[in-house]
Design a protein around this motif. Structure first.
Motif, PDB file in Angstrom:
ATOM      1  N   SER A 155       1.952   8.310  28.833  1.00 61.01           N
ATOM      2  CA  SER A 155       1.776   6.670  28.716  1.00 61.01           C
ATOM      3  C   SER A 155       1.466   6.295  27.350  1.00 61.01           C
ATOM      4  O   SER A 155       0.432   6.965  26.809  1.00 61.01           O
ATOM      5  CB  SER A 155       0.953   6.210  29.912  1.00 61.01           C
ATOM      6  N   ARG A 156       1.846   5.187  26.866  1.00 63.28           N
ATOM      7  CA  ARG A 156       1.504   4.703  25.502  1.00 63.28           C
ATOM      8  C   ARG A 156       1.533   3.064  26.023  1.00 63.28           C
ATOM      9  O   ARG A 156       2.197   2.358  26.355  1.00 63.28           O
ATOM     10  CB  ARG A 156       2.557   4.599  24.609  1.00 63.28           C
ATOM     11  N   GLN A 162      -4.327   7.034  32.659  1.00 61.66           N
ATOM     12  CA  GLN A 162      -2.972   7.418  32.130  1.00 61.66           C
ATOM     13  C   GLN A 162      -2.088   8.237  32.841  1.00 61.66           C
ATOM     14  O   GLN A 162      -2.450   8.590  33.953  1.00 61.66           O
ATOM     15  CB  GLN A 162      -3.081   8.303  30.722  1.00 61.66           C
ATOM     16  N   TRP A 163      -0.749   8.158  32.463  1.00 57.59           N
ATOM     17  CA  TRP A 163       0.134   8.991  33.172  1.00 57.59           C
ATOM     18  C   TRP A 163       0.145  10.446  32.529  1.00 57.59           C
ATOM     19  O   TRP A 163       0.208  10.304  31.297  1.00 57.59           O
ATOM     20  CB  TRP A 163       1.663   8.413  33.391  1.00 57.59           C
ATOM     21  N   PHE A 164       0.268  11.434  33.337  1.00 59.19           N
ATOM     22  CA  PHE A 164       0.265  12.738  32.696  1.00 59.19           C
ATOM     23  C   PHE A 164       1.248  13.608  33.253  1.00 59.19           C
ATOM     24  O   PHE A 164       1.632  13.247  34.552  1.00 59.19           O
ATOM     25  CB  PHE A 164      -1.047  13.467  32.983  1.00 59.19           C
ATOM     26  N   GLY A 187       9.801   0.561  24.266  1.00 65.70           N
ATOM     27  CA  GLY A 187       9.944   1.830  24.580  1.00 65.70           C
ATOM     28  C   GLY A 187      10.532   1.843  26.192  1.00 65.70           C
ATOM     29  O   GLY A 187      10.894   0.833  26.539  1.00 65.70           O
ATOM     30  N   HIS A 188      10.394   3.144  26.499  1.00 66.62           N
ATOM     31  CA  HIS A 188      10.998   3.232  28.062  1.00 66.62           C
ATOM     32  C   HIS A 188       9.981   2.603  29.182  1.00 66.62           C
ATOM     33  O   HIS A 188       8.857   3.032  28.901  1.00 66.62           O
ATOM     34  CB  HIS A 188      11.205   4.538  28.497  1.00 66.62           C
ATOM     35  N   SER A 189      10.280   1.688  29.836  1.00 70.07           N
ATOM     36  CA  SER A 189       9.107   1.081  30.992  1.00 70.07           C
ATOM     37  C   SER A 189       8.945   2.392  31.883  1.00 70.07           C
ATOM     38  O   SER A 189       9.838   3.007  32.010  1.00 70.07           O
ATOM     39  CB  SER A 189       9.715  -0.016  31.515  1.00 70.07           C
ATOM     40  N   ASP A 209       5.900   7.590  26.271  1.00 68.76           N
ATOM     41  CA  ASP A 209       5.987   8.518  25.067  1.00 68.76           C
ATOM     42  C   ASP A 209       7.368   8.766  24.515  1.00 68.76           C
ATOM     43  O   ASP A 209       7.994   9.165  25.444  1.00 68.76           O
ATOM     44  CB  ASP A 209       5.322   9.802  25.315  1.00 68.76           C
ATOM     45  N   THR A 210       7.700   8.690  23.361  1.00 70.62           N
ATOM     46  CA  THR A 210       9.042   8.830  22.750  1.00 70.62           C
ATOM     47  C   THR A 210       9.551  10.138  22.856  1.00 70.62           C
ATOM     48  O   THR A 210      10.724  10.351  23.418  1.00 70.62           O
ATOM     49  CB  THR A 210       9.153   8.393  21.235  1.00 70.62           C
TER      50      THR A 210
END
Length: 900
Positions: free
Chosen positions: A421-422, A367-369, A427-429, A462-463
């Motif tokens: 990341s979701r 995931q992105w953090f 959402g935003h790419s 993530d929003t």
RNA sequence: GGACGAUUAGCUCAGCUGGUUAGAGCACUUCUCUUACAAAGAAGGGGUCACUGGUUCGAAUCCAGUAUCGUCCACCA
């Protein structure tokens, strides 16, 4: 000629017309205010960004509450001459929106998003979005919100998209956005990670098994999930636990149901010695605490469960089974081998997906953090977390009410890296590309040139990542921020003055906004955080669609008018506490708006006859002085309260003044006191200023009445009342006189009570008198000489009040109360004849006793060098003041005793 | 388990840094169609401020503890 004004105030369509006029005037935009010279060129800025409501929402009372509060602040500051800016916008609410559309799709066509595919599904989302996006903001207009529509924004529009990409790339460059493997909350059904706050807990009964991995293994462990134990690489014990002291650090191998395990015994403080056997099987891949232990102890990580919730390959006969099936067969196997020592029922919390209720699997996943602990040069070698904590600790950001600062700090201190990341489509790419057949990742605002070989990351952000940038992404960032310099709106209006939101998203949103603003432009996003409570129904339950107990603000507006709805949200609540709102409450405030309407109607019609607007202050009666004096303090206190976010207090005071002082007393008196010129002048001035004071609370009715007063300018852009006007023009109104009139009110009230008790009918003339011996009485044609015994009056009375006469609303004061002597008289010094002398003496002596002890205490304190040295100066001063007051009071009581 | 908040009139709540007799709105009782307002006016009844201690001349207010309710966070292997 003015038109006749109707008796009953009906808001109806007038509100919409007024709003249209406001909007067309362009004065919601502070630039226009400056252009038209309504505010001075160097007016100070005051800015708020509206917390963007989800596009899936309909206006509910929670929104109404935020709108009412922020509009109050904006209108107040606009009238105070600030460059007041309020930016509207909406939030795309990635997961929530996707869910709504998914559900809708399933209901209407029976298809899932996977049936449609990403492209078609997103088309559906955007279709839905276009339908709903403007609805909620249109509803904001109904609330009277003076938002600057020319600056409207959306968290997923083009400018915001660019801002988000820039932010991501910048953070990646600095190394605080990274890709890593961590345990995430995985929903096997939705195939997505879930944020911590997207998990719900269900209480359930579970079986806790206590067993050994194999016969020769030295310790037993306890677990409710034996199947995950296939991935165990350690057993953790508490370092203080004497039972296991000797084996810490040793390694063992075991044959666990046919699977070979290599287990190291490690020590960890978090292990609870009293739970189970006090030894914990460590499964790094499927538990967050275990993962941490694995990192700290360099343990091997063995994944057991895959993304479908099934046992992975390499676990013999268990592979391919679901977790539940595997659990059963592991238990069966252990039983067969006779390894189970205990099987007990315990209650625990099962984490489930908030959407589908499926049990959440903790899984390691890429995931992105955002790293919150990494120190950055641009932050003065501090981490995001440290800077964000500092901002609150050093009071750069203040919380209202204060106690939320602690909650914020507690939360921040425990903050871990933020997974952004979701695995959703809407959402935003993420501006990252993966090279085909390689681990190489490219991060940049533009796709790599060699497009064919790169695939964009399929996750969405993530929003909160985009809404975290809300204060500056709405002000033109990054264009308005070059080489560390702000320009345009960002220079003018950032940081914003206050963020107002429900306390439930303090942690989710507020903390992220602070960190992102600190990173992007090196400053805080807002100076104040005002947390309002939740709006509950009249029984104290959360309003929810499923319970059907929600009150639709639009219905209420239709029925009672926007102003009544706004008042019911603003009054009767204290910061940070929940508000109960029922229809009845709204109805009550509708009654108030009607009252205000009729007060105005009376004054306007009176003014028509008089038609005198010259300043007249020659012959002021006690009542005139009283009302102007009260008006001055009302203006002062209202401003102060609003400045401290005490809207309820301010509103209540205005309500009380308007109804119970101005209408009930002054208006009545004005009907017969004979200084007509002065009365007209004062009535008019007070009404106008009252409308101004009320405007931020109830903009529509005040603007409406204002238009009946022959005024060319909008009330909205009039300047706020000034208490000096009353202090300077009615200088005779001092404290003493005011108290005297309050005393008169008490006398009249008591006289009325006596009249009621004695059934003296209305219409009859009744005199109240206070004679030379300071006896109070009333007389009518029927009854003469009742003596008022109410201590209430006695204590409020001063010496020498003259004769007053009145009939009730019907009654009138004919004579006017004469001047009194005043010298800080104590409440005891009156009407001896009516007082029980013995009782008075006793109570006065007691009071003197008390005071003397108090005084000696204070003197002691003040002579204590330590106290004078160490205590802050103000405190010492305060104590001295107290001492003086007490001494004066004590003298007065002594005098009084002598008189007795 | 941890943190925070609440407990004041029949109901919903105010009461800011301790200081006259603890307030409001609704509800209740009685009276009044009075030319700004019956969606109103006038008057009235109703409170040991959850409990127990402590600090203080003085506590609804400050401190400690107890009870009940609520919210958030963490999470039990």
């Amino acid at each position: 000629m003015k038109k006749e004004i109707p008796k009953i105030y009906k808001p109806g369509s007038i509100e919409e017309k007024i709003y249209d006029k406001w909007e067309k005037s362009g004065y919601f935009n502070p630039d226009k205010l400056a252009n038209d010279k309504i505010i001075s060129e160097n007016a100070k800025p005051y800015s708020i960004v509206l917390p963007p409501p989800n596009i899936t929402d309909k206006l509910h009372l929670g929104h109404s509450s935020v709108l009412a509060i922020e509009d109050l602040l904006i209108r107040f500051h606009r009238m105070k001459g600030f460059r007041a800016l309020w930016i509207p916008g909406t939030d795309h609410a990635a997961i929530a929106t996707q869910n709504v559309v998914e559900k809708k799709l399933l209901k209407e066509t029976g298809k899932s998003r996977h049936d449609l595919g990403k492209k078609k599904f997103l088309k559906e989302v955007w279709k839905f979005l276009r339908e709903t996006q403007t609805v909620i903001l249109k509803q904001a207009r109904k609330m009277g919100a003076s938002l600057d529509w020319s600056r409207e924004a959306f968290t997923l529009d083009e400018p915001r998209k660019k801002a988000v990409e820039k932010m991501f790339v910048d953070m990646h460059k600095e190394g605080i956005i990274y890709r890593g493997e961590r345990i995430v909350n995985w929903c096997p059904r939705c195939h997505s990670t879930l944020a911590d706050d997207e998990i719900e807990y269900e209480k359930q009964k579970a079986k806790l098994y206590t067993f050994k991995y194999s016969k020769d293994f030295p310790v037993s462990i306890s677990t409710t999930r034996p199947e995950t134990k296939l991935g165990d690489t350690a057993v953790a014990v508490n370092p203080k636990d004497k039972r296991y002291k000797d084996i810490i650090g040793k390694k063992f191998s075991a044959d666990f149901c046919g699977i070979g395990l290599n287990i190291r015994i490690i020590a960890d403080n978090e292990v609870d010695m009293d739970f189970g056997t006090g030894a914990l099987g460590v499964t790094p891949a499927h538990s967050i605490t275990d993962w941490r232990m694995a990192e700290e102890n360099n343990l091997e990580i063995k994944k057991v469960i895959d993304e479908n919730g099934k046992i992975r390959k390499g676990f013999g006969k268990f592979s391919g089974k679901t977790a539940e099936e595997a659990r059963k067969s592991v238990v069966a196997e252990l039983k067969k081998q006779g390894l189970i020592e205990k099987e007990e029922e315990i209650e625990n919390n099962l984490s489930v997906c908030y959407r589908c209720g499926t049990a959440v699997e903790p899984l390691p996943s890429k995931q992105w953090f955002v790293a919150v602990d990494k120190k950055l040069e641009r932050l003065g070698n501090k981490s995001l977390k440290e800077k964000a904590i500092e901002a609150a600790q050093e009071k750069e950001i203040k919380f209202f009410p204060e106690r939320f600062e602690k909650r914020y700090l507690d939360w921040m201190e425990n903050l871990h890296d933020w997974c952004i990341s979701r695995q959703i489509w809407f959402g935003h790419s993420i501006p990252a590309w993966h090279k085909k057949d390689s681990d190489e990742v490219y991060v940049g605002e533009k796709a790599p040139e060699d497009k064919e070989n790169w695939i964009q990351d399929s996750d969405s952000l993530d929003t909160w990542f985009s809404s975290g940038m809300w204060t500056f992404s709405t002000m033109g960032w990054p264009e308005t921020f070059t080489n560390g310099k702000k320009s345009g709106d960002l220079a003018e209006y950032h940081p914003t003055d206050v963020l107002n939101t429900g306390y439930e998203i303090l942690t989710l949103w507020v903390s992220r906004m602070i960190m992102m603003s600190l990173f992007a432009i090196g400053e805080i996003p807002f100076r104040h955080v005002y947390l309002n409570g939740m709006v509950l129904d009249e029984y104290g339950k959360k309003m929810s669609k499923s319970k059907g107990n929600g009150i639709d603000p639009l219905d209420m507006i239709e029925k009672y008018g926007t102003d009544a709805v706004r008042l019911s949200l603003l009054i009767g609540s204290t910061p940070g506490n929940d508000v109960r709102v029922g229809e009845e409450k709204i109805g009550n405030f509708r009654n108030f708006t009607n009252k205000l309407w009729n007060i105005s109607r009376f004054i306007i019609s009176k003014e028509k006859e008089a038609d005198n607007k010259e300043q007249e202050t020659e012959n002021l009666t006690l009542a005139d002085k009283w009302i102007t004096r009260k008006m001055a303090s009302l203006i002062k206190k209202t401003s102060e309260d609003i400045g401290e976010y005490k809207f309820s207090q301010a509103g209540e005071r205005l309500y009380d003044f308007t109804w119970h002082e101005f209408a009930d007393w002054y208006l009545e008196i004005s009907k017969f006191e004979e200084n007509k010129k002065e009365k007209d002048y004062i009535l008019n001035a007070v009404l106008k200023d009252l409308l101004k004071l009320w405007h931020p609370f109830i903009p529509f009715i005040t603007e409406n009445i204002w238009s009946h007063l022959d005024n060319k300018k909008f009330l909205m852009v009039e300047s706020y009342p000034d208490e000096k006007f009353y202090r300077e023009n009615f200088a005779a109104a001092n404290d003493t006189d005011m108290v005297d009139f309050d005393a008169v009110i008490e006398i009249i009230k008591s006289a009325r009570a006596i009249r009621n008790e004695n059934k003296i009918g209305s219409g009859k003339r009744m005199d109240i008198f206070i004679d030379a011996e300071k006896t109070i009485g009333i007389s009518t044609d029927d009854i003469k000489g009742f003596i008022l015994s109410q201590e209430k009056i006695i204590k409020n009375l001063r010496t020498g009040i003259g004769k007053i006469k009145f009939l009730s609303r019907g009654e009138r004061i004919e004579g006017v109360v004469s001047k009194t002597t005043s010298n800080g008289i104590t409440v005891y010094a009156r009407l001896k004849e009516l007082v029980d002398t013995e009782k008075e003496r006793a109570s006065a002596e007691n009071e003197i006793n008390n005071l003397e002890k108090y005084i000696s205490g204070l003197e002691k304190k003040l002579s204590d060098k330590n106290f004078v040295k160490k205590a802050p100066k103000e405190v010492v001063e305060q104590e001295k003041e107290k001492l003086k007051k007490a001494q004066i009071k004590s003298e007065e009581i002594k005098k009084y005793l002598e008189q007795l």
